[in-house]
Structures are given as structure tokens and as C-alpha cells.
Scaffold this active site. Structure first.
Site, PDB file in Angstrom:
ATOM      1  N   ARG A 163     -12.671   1.598  -0.819  1.00  0.00           N
ATOM      2  CA  ARG A 163     -12.741   2.948  -1.404  1.00  0.00           C
ATOM      3  C   ARG A 163     -13.863   3.047  -2.456  1.00  0.00           C
ATOM      4  O   ARG A 163     -13.704   3.684  -3.500  1.00  0.00           O
ATOM      5  CB  ARG A 163     -11.421   3.347  -2.072  1.00  0.00           C
ATOM      6  CG  ARG A 163     -10.259   3.545  -1.129  1.00  0.00           C
ATOM      7  CD  ARG A 163     -10.491   4.706  -0.171  1.00  0.00           C
ATOM      8  NE  ARG A 163      -9.298   5.033   0.571  1.00  0.00           N
ATOM      9  CZ  ARG A 163      -8.898   4.382   1.663  1.00  0.00           C
ATOM     10  NH1 ARG A 163      -9.605   3.388   2.151  1.00  0.00           N
ATOM     11  NH2 ARG A 163      -7.786   4.756   2.279  1.00  0.00           N
ATOM     12  N   SER A 192      -4.259   9.823  -0.909  1.00  0.00           N
ATOM     13  CA  SER A 192      -3.810   8.836  -1.901  1.00  0.00           C
ATOM     14  C   SER A 192      -4.447   9.159  -3.250  1.00  0.00           C
ATOM     15  O   SER A 192      -5.665   9.322  -3.326  1.00  0.00           O
ATOM     16  CB  SER A 192      -4.254   7.433  -1.509  1.00  0.00           C
ATOM     17  OG  SER A 192      -3.743   7.076  -0.255  1.00  0.00           O
ATOM     18  N   GLU A 233      -8.073   7.360  -7.263  1.00  0.00           N
ATOM     19  CA  GLU A 233      -8.989   7.291  -6.133  1.00  0.00           C
ATOM     20  C   GLU A 233      -9.907   8.512  -6.064  1.00  0.00           C
ATOM     21  O   GLU A 233     -11.103   8.356  -5.855  1.00  0.00           O
ATOM     22  CB  GLU A 233      -8.170   7.146  -4.845  1.00  0.00           C
ATOM     23  CG  GLU A 233      -8.963   6.552  -3.709  1.00  0.00           C
ATOM     24  CD  GLU A 233      -8.712   7.256  -2.408  1.00  0.00           C
ATOM     25  OE1 GLU A 233      -9.613   7.247  -1.577  1.00  0.00           O
ATOM     26  OE2 GLU A 233      -7.621   7.819  -2.218  1.00  0.00           O
TER      27      GLU A 233
HETATM   28  N1  EPU Z   1       5.425   2.431   0.497  1.00  0.00           N
HETATM   29  C1  EPU Z   1       6.621   2.564  -0.151  1.00  0.00           C
HETATM   30  N2  EPU Z   1       6.908   3.762  -0.741  1.00  0.00           N
HETATM   31  C2  EPU Z   1       6.052   4.811  -0.700  1.00  0.00           C
HETATM   32  C3  EPU Z   1       4.810   4.668  -0.048  1.00  0.00           C
HETATM   33  C4  EPU Z   1       4.512   3.462   0.552  1.00  0.00           C
HETATM   34  O1  EPU Z   1       7.415   1.653  -0.203  1.00  0.00           O
HETATM   35  O2  EPU Z   1       6.367   5.859  -1.253  1.00  0.00           O
HETATM   36  C5  EPU Z   1       5.120   1.180   1.194  1.00  0.00           C
HETATM   37  C6  EPU Z   1       5.223   1.399   2.702  1.00  0.00           C
HETATM   38  O3  EPU Z   1       6.502   1.201   3.176  1.00  0.00           O
HETATM   39  C7  EPU Z   1       4.263   0.391   3.249  1.00  0.00           C
HETATM   40  C8  EPU Z   1       3.217   0.259   2.157  1.00  0.00           C
HETATM   41  O4  EPU Z   1       3.769   0.809   0.973  1.00  0.00           O
HETATM   42  O5  EPU Z   1       4.898  -0.845   3.409  1.00  0.00           O
HETATM   43  C9  EPU Z   1       1.896   0.904   2.515  1.00  0.00           C
HETATM   44  O6  EPU Z   1       2.070   2.278   2.827  1.00  0.00           O
HETATM   45  P1  EPU Z   1       1.108   3.036   3.866  1.00  0.00           P
HETATM   46  O7  EPU Z   1       1.045   2.320   5.160  1.00  0.00           O
HETATM   47  O8  EPU Z   1       1.522   4.468   3.882  1.00  0.00           O
HETATM   48  O9  EPU Z   1      -0.341   2.883   3.271  1.00  0.00           O
HETATM   49  P2  EPU Z   1      -0.913   2.975   1.778  1.00  0.00           P
HETATM   50  O10 EPU Z   1      -1.375   1.619   1.393  1.00  0.00           O
HETATM   51  O11 EPU Z   1       0.048   3.661   0.881  1.00  0.00           O
HETATM   52  C10 EPU Z   1      -3.380   3.319   2.553  1.00  0.00           C
HETATM   53  C11 EPU Z   1      -4.507   4.262   2.252  1.00  0.00           C
HETATM   54  C12 EPU Z   1      -4.326   5.564   2.999  1.00  0.00           C
HETATM   55  C13 EPU Z   1      -4.275   5.265   4.488  1.00  0.00           C
HETATM   56  C14 EPU Z   1      -3.132   4.270   4.765  1.00  0.00           C
HETATM   57  C15 EPU Z   1      -3.127   3.794   6.195  1.00  0.00           C
HETATM   58  C16 EPU Z   1      -5.306   3.688   0.025  1.00  0.00           C
HETATM   59  C17 EPU Z   1      -5.392   4.101  -1.409  1.00  0.00           C
HETATM   60  N3  EPU Z   1      -4.603   4.501   0.820  1.00  0.00           N
HETATM   61  O12 EPU Z   1      -2.190   3.906   2.031  1.00  0.00           O
HETATM   62  O13 EPU Z   1      -5.455   6.369   2.734  1.00  0.00           O
HETATM   63  O14 EPU Z   1      -4.088   6.436   5.252  1.00  0.00           O
HETATM   64  O15 EPU Z   1      -3.306   3.100   3.941  1.00  0.00           O
HETATM   65  O16 EPU Z   1      -4.206   2.931   6.409  1.00  0.00           O
HETATM   66  O17 EPU Z   1      -5.886   2.674   0.411  1.00  0.00           O
HETATM   67  C18 EPU Z   1      -6.364   8.050   1.304  1.00  0.00           C
HETATM   68  O18 EPU Z   1      -7.206   7.214   0.964  1.00  0.00           O
HETATM   69  O19 EPU Z   1      -6.368   9.215   0.853  1.00  0.00           O
HETATM   70  C19 EPU Z   1      -5.325   7.663   2.253  1.00  0.00           C
HETATM   71  C20 EPU Z   1      -4.355   8.494   2.612  1.00  0.00           C
END
Ligand code: EPU
Length: 341
Positions: free
Chosen positions: A167, A241, A337
Site C-alpha cells: 500500500r 480499508s 491507509e
Molecule cells: N477479520 C476479523 N474481523 C474483522 C475483519 C477481519 O477477524 O472485522 C479477520 C478475518 O477473519 C480474516 C482477516 O482478519 O481472517 C483478514 O480479513 P480480510 O480477508 O477481509 O482482509 P484484510 O486484511 O482485512 C486486506 C486489504 C483489503 C483487501 C483484502 C483482501 C489492507 C489494508 N486491506 O484486508 O483491501 O480487499 O485484504 O485481499 O491490506 C483496501 O485496501 O481498501 C482493501 C479493502
């Protein structure tokens, strides 16, 4: 200069996905390099502070802007001379990202389907090196053309020039405010293979009974996951995010796992670990929280939302509260972010 190009006292509400209502002293919608070069030397605005924006999907405006907002709307998509290993497609900065992903699939040029449904325009994609479901823009990047503000000319930038990170890019650091992206050339593998390592995506494909996914299968699966987890800015203002997933040392991760065995974390090269910020916010008890008109999304705690009429200040205050609570509970600092203006 075309007097219609420069508008004054313009509401930016329609131009940011948080739907925050701030006003810009001057505003210009830029459709060509010629228009850009003209506006930058126009005596009425050349000395004003500038904000350059695309789809406004990774921005938080916290107050009125006593300056010039340039909304880059340069369109176009054309195929360039291919490389032995990759197709090359040049896309105008103003083209919508998701529509471009779809168009590339239709043209038989897959490779960015994991990045389906990311809001915003193509010109903004390199700024934060958009990434999702196991793929980052940097892995499909050939080069870009940008306006060099100081020299007043178009320059070409390679993968190394852009200094992409998680990012992150040179456009957020050393080159901030010095380059305006005009178009981006994608490098799409001629020997396409699906990227299905991300757990959520693998589960979704399995649930759909897809064993050997086509690019279209991946595209559809990513769209389905995003629709389930992420709010549509057209109905609930947000910028995806709000925080980056923090990166910590092996020791710090070990200490946290001992206290919180269900901590979601991923090993990185070099012995460091990425923590799921969404999990940290959730575990701090803030998922679904509401403060005034700002809130933490019920289905994904990493997303802050405008529940209707929130100011940028209200959203920022909620972000600060989250940072404080996560810091107190886990000793980890969450870094925003989106670009905060
Ligand atoms: N989780 C929780 N509670 C929550 C949210 C997430 O426990 O409220 C846990 C989920 O269960 C999962 C883990 O956290 O085990 C990761 O969650 P998720 O797969 O939704 O991905 P993320 O790491 O929260 C990142 C990116 C997203 C992207 C997704 C999928 C960043 C800052 N965000 O989110 O990007 O869509 O992975 O690759 O790296 C963005 O940048 O705007 C964005 C949406």
C-alpha cells in the site's frame, strides 16, 4: 484558457466515496495533458496549494480546501507492442479501474481479475499499489507516464522508479506532489495462471465447485467476496480499508499470540509478520461502533463508514479512538491507509 475548465467554490461531495461535504476554492476536471499543462501555469491558480484526485475512493477530506483541486479524467485504452512474456495495455488515468479489469478480460487479456471491484480510477492504482486476494498492482505493472510538475513535462517511470511497497509507492513518499499520473501500462502474463492462494478466494472457488478456475471464475469469485464483506460506497460512504495491516517483529508476534491465541497473522519474508488490523479492531470491541454519524462497518472492522452526513473530522476522531484503543490493548500502532487532506 477555456473558462469552463476552472470552476470556483465547488462541493466535493460527489467526488469522494466517503461522501464528505467540503468545498474547494477552485476545481478543474482535466481531460487531456494539454489541459493539465495549461491549468498548472494559469496565473489565477498556479500558486495555490493543489490536491490531485482520481475517483476519490482513497481520500478523507477533513475541511474546506483553500486551493485548487485537479480531478484527472484522462481516458483511453490501447494495446502496446507486447513483450515475449507479457501483453502490454496502456490505460488513461481517468478510466474506472473495475471497468478496465472487465474490459481486459473481454479482450482476452487476463491478469488483474483478483483486483476486481476495487473502487477508483486507474491513475490512482499505483499511488497506493492497490492489492487484494493475493495480488498487487506492482506484479502486473510495466510503466507509467506522469507529469513532472517541476520540469513541466511528461516523464516515463519504470517499476523501480515507482518504489512500490505494501500500500505504498514513491508517489506517497519522495515524489509526493511532484508527479501527476497520466496513464498506466499494465503487463499481463501471456502464460496466464490463476492466483488462488488467498484463503477467502480458495474457499469461495471450492464452494462454487470450481477446481480449475478460468480468469472469469476468479473475477466472479472476488466480486462475490467483496460484495459480502465490503460496503458499496454508492449506498454507504467509505474508502475501503481505513488502516494498513501492521507489520511486527517475530518477538512482538510471539508475545501477542501468547496473550491472544486467535490473533490473525501472516509470515512475511525476512522473519516479520503482518497482523490483520480488522481482527485487532474487532477484538478491541469496536466492530459496528457508532460515534455521531461515523461508524465501524459491521461486517469488516477495517472499514470506516459515513452513516449519513458525517464530517471528515468525525471520521478522523473515530479513527483516532481506534488507534488509541488498539495501541492500549495490543501495543500496535495502526497507520491510516487513505490520504487525509
Ligand atoms: N477479520 C476479523 N474481523 C474483522 C475483519 C477481519 O477477524 O472485522 C479477520 C478475518 O477473519 C480474516 C482477516 O482478519 O481472517 C483478514 O480479513 P480480510 O480477508 O477481509 O482482509 P484484510 O486484511 O482485512 C486486506 C486489504 C483489503 C483487501 C483484502 C483482501 C489492507 C489494508 N486491506 O484486508 O483491501 O480487499 O485484504 O485481499 O491490506 C483496501 O485496501 O481498501 C482493501 C479493502
Amino acid at each position: 484558457m477555456d473558462s469552463h475548465l476552472l470552476q470556483t467554490d465547488v462541493s466535493l461531495k460527489p467526488f469522494n466515496t466517503f461522501g464528505v461535504d467540503v468545498r474547494a476554492r477552485c476545481f478543474a476536471r482535466i481531460r487531456s495533458i494539454e489541459q493539465l499543462s495549461m491549468v498548472l501555469v494559469d496565473p489565477r491558480v498556479r500558486d495555490l496549494p493543489r490536491v490531485v484526485m482520481g475517483g476519490g475512493s482513497n481520500l478523507l477530506f477533513t475541511g474546506d480546501l483553500d486551493g485548487l483541486v485537479l480531478k484527472i479524467d484522462i481516458d483511453g485504452l490501447r494495446e502496446l507492442e507486447p513483450l515475449p512474456h507479457a501483453w502490454r495495455v496502456q490505460v488513461g488515468a481517468g478510466e474506472n479501474w473495475h471497468a478496465t479489469v472487465q474490459r481486459l478480460l473481454d479482450m482476452g487479456r487476463p491478469g488483474v481479475e483478483n483486483l476486481a471491484l476495487i473502487p477508483g480510477q486507474c491513475g490512482a492504482a499505483p499511488i497506493q499499489n492497490i492489492g487484494a486476494y493475493g495480488l498487487e498492482l506492482a506484479e502486473r505493472f510495466d510503466s507509467l507516464r506522469a507529469w513532472d510538475v517541476e520540469r513541466g513535462q511528461v516523464v516515463s517511470m519504470s517499476l523501480t522508479d515507482c518504489a512500490f511497497g505494501y500500500r505504498d509507492s514513491a508517489f506517497k513518499g519522495a515524489l509526493a506532489d511532484q508527479r501527476i499520473i497520466l496513464d498506466v501500462t499494465l503487463s499481463l502474463p501471456r502464460d496466464w495462471q490463476p492466483v488462488t492462494g488467498y484463503a477467502d478466494l480458495a474457499h469461495e472457488l471450492a464452494a462454487r465447485g470450481v477446481a480449475t478456475p478460468t480468469a472469469h471464475d476468479v473475477f466472479e469469485a472476488v466480486i462475490a467476496i467483496r460484495r459480502r464483506k465490503l460496503p458499496d460506497p454508492a449506498t454507504l460512504g467509505n474508502a475501503g480499508s481505513f488502516f494498513k495491516n501492521p507489520i511486527v517483529s517475530r518477538d512482538k508476534r510471539g508475545e501477542l499470540i501468547a496473550r491472544f491465541p486467535s490473533l490473525v497473522n501472516y509470515p512475511l519474508a525476512g522473519g516479520r509478520f503482518k497482523l490483520a488490523a480488522g481482527w485487532l479492531i474487532d477484538a478491541a470491541g469496536l466492530k459496528g461502533a457508532t460515534r455521531g454519524r461515523a461508524g465501524v462497518y459491521e461486517k469488516q472492522a477495517l472499514v470506516l463508514v459515513n452513516r449519513g452526513g458525517a464530517t471528515g473530522g468525525e471520521i478522523l476522531a473515530l479513527a483516532r479512538e481506534i488507534q488509541t484503543k488498539v495501541q492500549e490493548k495490543f501495543g500496535v500502532l495502526l497507520e491510516p491507509e487513505p490520504v487525509i487532506v
